[in-house]
Write a protein that holds these residues in place. Structure first.
Motif: not given
Length: 317
Positions: A105-109, A120-125, A236-239, A241-245
């Motif tokens: 996904t797009i995570n930051r605009v 977005a989870t930063e856990k995908k291997p 709308t979050e810092q830098l 980033f989209y809000k969680e969820g």
């Protein structure tokens, strides 16, 4: 006693001049001097592009075209730049061919800065074969780059110009890099020594943040679909980033153009930056003399002369 010469009587002078006046009055008027032909105005940048020939253009290699298809059905095409960041670009190709980008996904605009996408989870291997710690490909030797220099000063580099269809900046001492201009694509990273793998990418969506030059690996340029990315809702979050969820735009699939059937491949050309048409085009961009302009600038920023790009018809074989 020496006699003095006497002037002729006024009447004789009048008689001598009168015929001349009469003849002058009767003579036809002299034709007005022909005005010099008006100088032909210099060709505009648009006219130069319209008059260009196929010899003025070169194709982007299909192995360097990254296609991002969104859930919306729209597509973004990115030209990768292996000549400037070969390890990162090779990682990106491997990620694409492993299907790693499909569904991310797009995570930051962030307005007037960047649009960023990745896991977005930063856990995908990561798939096998990915270089987890690429070298800092933030600059490269200028050797081998046939740079056509711009004759204008730059605030961030000793030299700016173009080479091989790319905008280039340099330190004048043997190093060169891709500048952060609108539409340029870079690799997201954490604090050094991390250099990013290419699994997280961003595109500049505003005024060129040139302070990022030589601090991040710049790996390409958006050729088509920039309007899709630049029109995304701002986070709308810092830098930015989209809000969680929060629902996020998703990339349905990512492919390399060379990997799909020839008839389905998009094709793009860039104007040859070493040719006369490009030289004329950059000069026209720096000295705008279209009817709208009263005061040509006499200079241009490297980010305002990104080499022209155009799509070409797909092959029908």
């Amino acid at each position: 006693m020496i006699a003095k010469a006497c002037p002729p009587p006024l009447r004789s002078l009048a008689l001598g001049v009168a015929p001349l006046l009469i003849l002058s009055a009767l003579a036809p008027p002299l034709a007005a001097a022909a005005a010099p032909p008006a100088a032909k105005p210099p060709a505009t940048a648009g006219e130069i592009l319209a008059a260009s020939t196929p010899a003025d253009w070169q194709a982007f290699p299909e192995a360097d075209l990254l296609l991002l298809d969104f859930d919306s059905g729209r597509r973004v095409v990115i030209a990768l730049a292996p000549g400037f960041a070969p390890v990162h670009v090779d990682n990106i190709r491997k990620l694409v061919r492993a299907g790693w980008f499909d569904g991310i996904t797009i995570n930051r605009v962030q307005d007037n800065y960047v649009v960023q996408w990745g896991d977005a989870t930063e856990k995908k291997p990561l798939p096998p074969g990915i270089v987890s710690a690429p070298p800092a490909e933030y600059e490269r030797p200028a050797t081998g780059l046939d740079v056509r220099r711009l004759p204008y000063p730059d605030s961030y580099a000793a030299m700016v110009g173009h080479a091989g269809g790319w905008p280039v900046a340099g330190d004048g001492k043997g190093l060169a890099w891709l500048p952060h201009c609108y539409g340029m694509v870079g690799v997201g990273r954490n604090i050094a020594p991390d250099t990013g793998t290419g699994a997280e990418l961003y595109v500049v969506n505003g005024h060129g943040p040139r302070h990022l030059d030589r601090n991040i690996a710049t790996v390409g340029r958006v050729l088509s679909g920039m309007e899709i990315l630049s029109a995304l809702p701002r986070g709308t979050e810092q830098l930015g980033f989209y809000k969680e969820g929060e629902a996020r735009p998703a990339i349905r699939s990512a492919r390399i153009a060379a990997d799909i059937p020839p008839a389905e491949r998009p094709r793009f050309e860039v104007m040859k930056t070493g040719g006369p048409a490009f030289a004329a085009w950059t000069k026209a961009r720096a000295n705008r003399q279209d009817v709208f302009f009263n005061h040509p600038a006499g200079g241009v920023d490297i980010c305002n002369v990104l080499p022209p790009v155009r799509p070409t018809p797909p092959l029908t074989r």
